[in-house]
Design an enzyme around this catalytic site. Structure first.
Site, PDB file in Angstrom:
ATOM      1  N   HIS A  87       0.861  -1.201   0.000  1.00  0.00           N
ATOM      2  CA  HIS A  87       0.000   0.000   0.000  1.00  0.00           C
ATOM      3  C   HIS A  87       0.890   1.240   0.000  1.00  0.00           C
ATOM      4  O   HIS A  87       1.478   1.601   1.030  1.00  0.00           O
ATOM      5  CB  HIS A  87      -0.918  -0.019   1.223  1.00  0.00           C
ATOM      6  CG  HIS A  87      -1.850   1.159   1.313  1.00  0.00           C
ATOM      7  ND1 HIS A  87      -3.214   1.031   1.528  1.00  0.00           N
ATOM      8  CD2 HIS A  87      -1.633   2.491   1.220  1.00  0.00           C
ATOM      9  CE1 HIS A  87      -3.772   2.237   1.576  1.00  0.00           C
ATOM     10  NE2 HIS A  87      -2.817   3.139   1.397  1.00  0.00           N
ATOM     11  N   HIS A  89       1.635   5.291  -2.259  1.00  0.00           N
ATOM     12  CA  HIS A  89       1.093   6.345  -3.148  1.00  0.00           C
ATOM     13  C   HIS A  89       2.270   6.958  -3.896  1.00  0.00           C
ATOM     14  O   HIS A  89       2.685   8.093  -3.612  1.00  0.00           O
ATOM     15  CB  HIS A  89       0.363   7.411  -2.335  1.00  0.00           C
ATOM     16  CG  HIS A  89      -0.878   6.918  -1.661  1.00  0.00           C
ATOM     17  ND1 HIS A  89      -2.135   7.051  -2.210  1.00  0.00           N
ATOM     18  CD2 HIS A  89      -1.049   6.263  -0.491  1.00  0.00           C
ATOM     19  CE1 HIS A  89      -3.035   6.508  -1.401  1.00  0.00           C
ATOM     20  NE2 HIS A  89      -2.400   6.014  -0.349  1.00  0.00           N
ATOM     21  N   LYS A  92       2.105  10.555  -5.335  1.00  0.00           N
ATOM     22  CA  LYS A  92       2.164  11.726  -4.449  1.00  0.00           C
ATOM     23  C   LYS A  92       3.587  11.996  -3.954  1.00  0.00           C
ATOM     24  O   LYS A  92       3.880  13.074  -3.453  1.00  0.00           O
ATOM     25  CB  LYS A  92       1.290  11.516  -3.210  1.00  0.00           C
ATOM     26  CG  LYS A  92      -0.210  11.445  -3.450  1.00  0.00           C
ATOM     27  CD  LYS A  92      -0.940  11.409  -2.103  1.00  0.00           C
ATOM     28  CE  LYS A  92      -2.446  11.453  -2.241  1.00  0.00           C
ATOM     29  NZ  LYS A  92      -3.049  10.150  -2.544  1.00  0.00           N
ATOM     30  N   HIS A 245      -9.593   2.397   0.936  1.00  0.00           N
ATOM     31  CA  HIS A 245      -9.178   3.156   2.129  1.00  0.00           C
ATOM     32  C   HIS A 245     -10.416   3.275   3.014  1.00  0.00           C
ATOM     33  O   HIS A 245     -11.376   3.959   2.654  1.00  0.00           O
ATOM     34  CB  HIS A 245      -8.706   4.553   1.743  1.00  0.00           C
ATOM     35  CG  HIS A 245      -7.315   4.606   1.172  1.00  0.00           C
ATOM     36  ND1 HIS A 245      -6.971   4.010  -0.002  1.00  0.00           N
ATOM     37  CD2 HIS A 245      -6.195   5.208   1.644  1.00  0.00           C
ATOM     38  CE1 HIS A 245      -5.675   4.249  -0.239  1.00  0.00           C
ATOM     39  NE2 HIS A 245      -5.188   4.970   0.739  1.00  0.00           N
ATOM     40  N   GLU A 248     -10.392   5.862   7.683  1.00  0.00           N
ATOM     41  CA  GLU A 248      -9.111   6.484   8.083  1.00  0.00           C
ATOM     42  C   GLU A 248      -9.472   7.759   8.831  1.00  0.00           C
ATOM     43  O   GLU A 248      -9.497   8.849   8.273  1.00  0.00           O
ATOM     44  CB  GLU A 248      -8.243   6.791   6.856  1.00  0.00           C
ATOM     45  CG  GLU A 248      -6.875   7.350   7.249  1.00  0.00           C
ATOM     46  CD  GLU A 248      -5.992   7.670   6.054  1.00  0.00           C
ATOM     47  OE1 GLU A 248      -6.429   7.470   4.906  1.00  0.00           O
ATOM     48  OE2 GLU A 248      -4.857   8.123   6.279  1.00  0.00           O
ATOM     49  N   ASP A 346       2.711   3.336   2.806  1.00  0.00           N
ATOM     50  CA  ASP A 346       1.786   4.427   2.485  1.00  0.00           C
ATOM     51  C   ASP A 346       2.544   5.608   1.869  1.00  0.00           C
ATOM     52  O   ASP A 346       3.268   5.436   0.907  1.00  0.00           O
ATOM     53  CB  ASP A 346       0.996   4.813   3.752  1.00  0.00           C
ATOM     54  CG  ASP A 346      -0.411   5.327   3.449  1.00  0.00           C
ATOM     55  OD1 ASP A 346      -0.814   5.318   2.270  1.00  0.00           O
ATOM     56  OD2 ASP A 346      -1.117   5.729   4.393  1.00  0.00           O
ATOM     57  N   ASN A 347       2.453   6.777   2.448  1.00  0.00           N
ATOM     58  CA  ASN A 347       2.959   7.992   1.794  1.00  0.00           C
ATOM     59  C   ASN A 347       4.427   8.255   2.101  1.00  0.00           C
ATOM     60  O   ASN A 347       4.964   7.768   3.095  1.00  0.00           O
ATOM     61  CB  ASN A 347       2.123   9.189   2.244  1.00  0.00           C
ATOM     62  CG  ASN A 347       0.678   9.025   1.841  1.00  0.00           C
ATOM     63  OD1 ASN A 347      -0.050   8.249   2.454  1.00  0.00           O
ATOM     64  ND2 ASN A 347       0.268   9.710   0.795  1.00  0.00           N
TER      65      ASN A 347
HETATM   66 ZN   LIG Z   1      -3.097   5.171   1.417  1.00  0.00          ZN
END
Ligand SMILES: [Zn+2]
Length: 451
Positions: A87, A89, A92, A245, A248, A346-347
């Site tokens: 997972h 991104h 981004k 998602h 969250e 994630d990010n």
């Molecule tokens: Zn995410």
């Protein structure tokens, strides 16, 4: 400036060689290495010799079995399989220098990202930042990544073709999967159907957040059930898996996970479902948690926790108030209930998370500390290796004969050393050969990200 790699050793140059006297997690080894001794002084690790031949693991033997002339004694260094980040991104990533998150919370992150997307996310911008993220992850020993791509029109038509090119360029180095991410209510419009078609053309997963753009403040928008039903139908018509998602939020009114599970059961959905975050579940009563987990088990839902990002964004306040909770879901209870649970990165250096370095070993290390995956550590290393590989449906994340020799060898000799000290000097083997573990220089992105 000279690039230099810090890998602490290099394997022999021959195509067939041994690495002797390693320590590997028993839970990732074949069953023959299971130890029925409850008093496992080695802390869940087995002493092994590894034989590599033509880029694959030819054999894993108890330490001491392979002859010294085949290769070096590594003095109890840890051996791990290449790691799996299910997972992320990547679209981004690394926009932070030009688009910070002024409040550091989820609302600030969404607004900042939208602003940046509208101003900057042409194909070249997305491609170069994705490539930077992948080069970093590769050098860290990550072998597979699933990324979400922001999919509100017109972005999906820009990012998905870029992603398809990038997937081809990285084939054989990082196995790449993709999922859309968009507000739930677009699936009640033509845009949602068109997005499902783009996802299908890309071999992706259909994904969204369990929030509606028309009701931004409401964690359980009135159109949720209708929109969820539509998402499942669009996926089923195209044979797509789902990647959502979910909840969250720090708002205990957010109870979408059980609705997702019930929709799957109602529609007898045949695909796989991965639900990320699910943080608000940790704020429910024990009874509601149990009811939700039972429904998830019935629906065959897999879970991924994103602990670094959740802890960063959640329970943040503008008034210099100290955060009071960790922002993570009930991962222990989910695992105990028999759900497949993973952790992921994630990010990375974007408004949802100012930090990160695409390093699943670091993500696991932080997950241990944030989620108390320790004492005992048990088989939790699977949550960063074997389990996300299984969730992605790929052959990776385990140590067995016949598998590609895509491996991490650490100077650390046990989990204590591994979890205490940043493993910057790891050796990363791909198809049995040591790769350059020097990281791409942030300066490569200066022309894109200068504010
Ligand atoms: Zn995410």
């Amino acid at each position: 400036m000279t690039a230099m790699t810090h890998a602490f050793f290099r394997p022999p140059e021959s195509s067939r060689y041994a690495l002797r006297n390693l320590r590997a997690p028993r839970c990732l080894l074949p069953a023959a290495f299971d130890d029925n001794d409850n008093d496992d002084k080695a802390g869940g690790l087995a002493a092994v010799d590894l034989l590599v031949d033509e880029g694959r693991i030819a054999a894993i033997e108890p330490a001491g079995r392979l002859p010294a002339e085949l290769g070096p004694d590594l003095d109890a260094s840890m051996l791990l399989p290449g790691m799996v980040d299910c997972h992320t991104h990547l679209d981004k990533g690394h926009i932070w220098p030009r688009q910070a998150n002024p409040t550091g919370d989820g609302a600030g992150a969404s607004m900042a990202t939208q602003r940046d997307r509208q101003a900057h996310w042409n194909a070249e911008d997305v491609r170069r930042r994705m490539e930077f993220g992948l080069a970093t992850a590769y050098a860290k020993g990550v072998v597979a990544i699933r990324t979400h791509l922001d999919s509100l029109a017109p972005q999906a038509a820009i990012s998905f073709p870029v992603w398809r090119e990038v997937r081809e360029r990285w084939a054989g180095r990082i196995a790449l999967q993709v999922s859309s991410i968009a507000p739930l209510d677009i699936f009640l419009t033509d845009e949602g159907r068109e997005l499902a078609d783009i996802v299908a053309e890309s071999g992706g997963r259909l994904g969204c957040v369990t929030r509606s753009a028309r009701h931004p403040g409401d964690p359980m928008p009135p159109d949720m059930d209708a929109a969820l039903a539509r998402v499942f139908t669009l996926a089923a018509e195209r044979g797509l898996d789902l990647d959502l998602h979910v909840d969250e939020s720090t708002d205990p009114r957010a109870r979408a996970l059980i609705r997702v599970a019930r929709t799957a059961i109602q529609q007898d959905f045949a695909g796989r479902i991965l639900c990320g975050h699910c943080t608000a579940l940790a704020l429910q009563t024990d009874e509601f948690i149990e009811e939700t987990l039972a429904a998830c088990k019935d629906a065959g839902i897999d879970i991924v926790s994103l602990p670094t990002v959740n802890m960063y964004l959640q329970d943040r306040s503008p008034e210099a108030r100290t955060p009071r909770w960790r922002g993570v879901t009930v991962l222990h209870e989910m695992k105990a209930r028999g759900l497949r649970v993973a952790v992921a990165g994630d990010n990375c250096r974007d408004p949802f998370y100012a930090y990160g370095d695409h390093d699943m070993l670091d993500t696991f290390t932080q997950a241990v500390k944030i989620l108390h995956l320790d004492h005992p550590l048990s088989d939790w290393i699977r949550a960063a290796t074997e389990t996300p590989a299984a969730i992605m449906g790929i052959a990776a994340g385990v140590l067995k004969a016949g598998a590609a020799a895509d491996l991490l060898v650490l100077k650390a000799r046990n989990y204590s050393e591994m979890l205490a000290r940043t493993q910057f000097d790891r050796t990363v083997l791909r198809a049995g050969r040591a790769i350059d573990t020097a990281l791409p220089d942030y300066r490569l992105l200066d022309d894109l990200t200068a504010g």
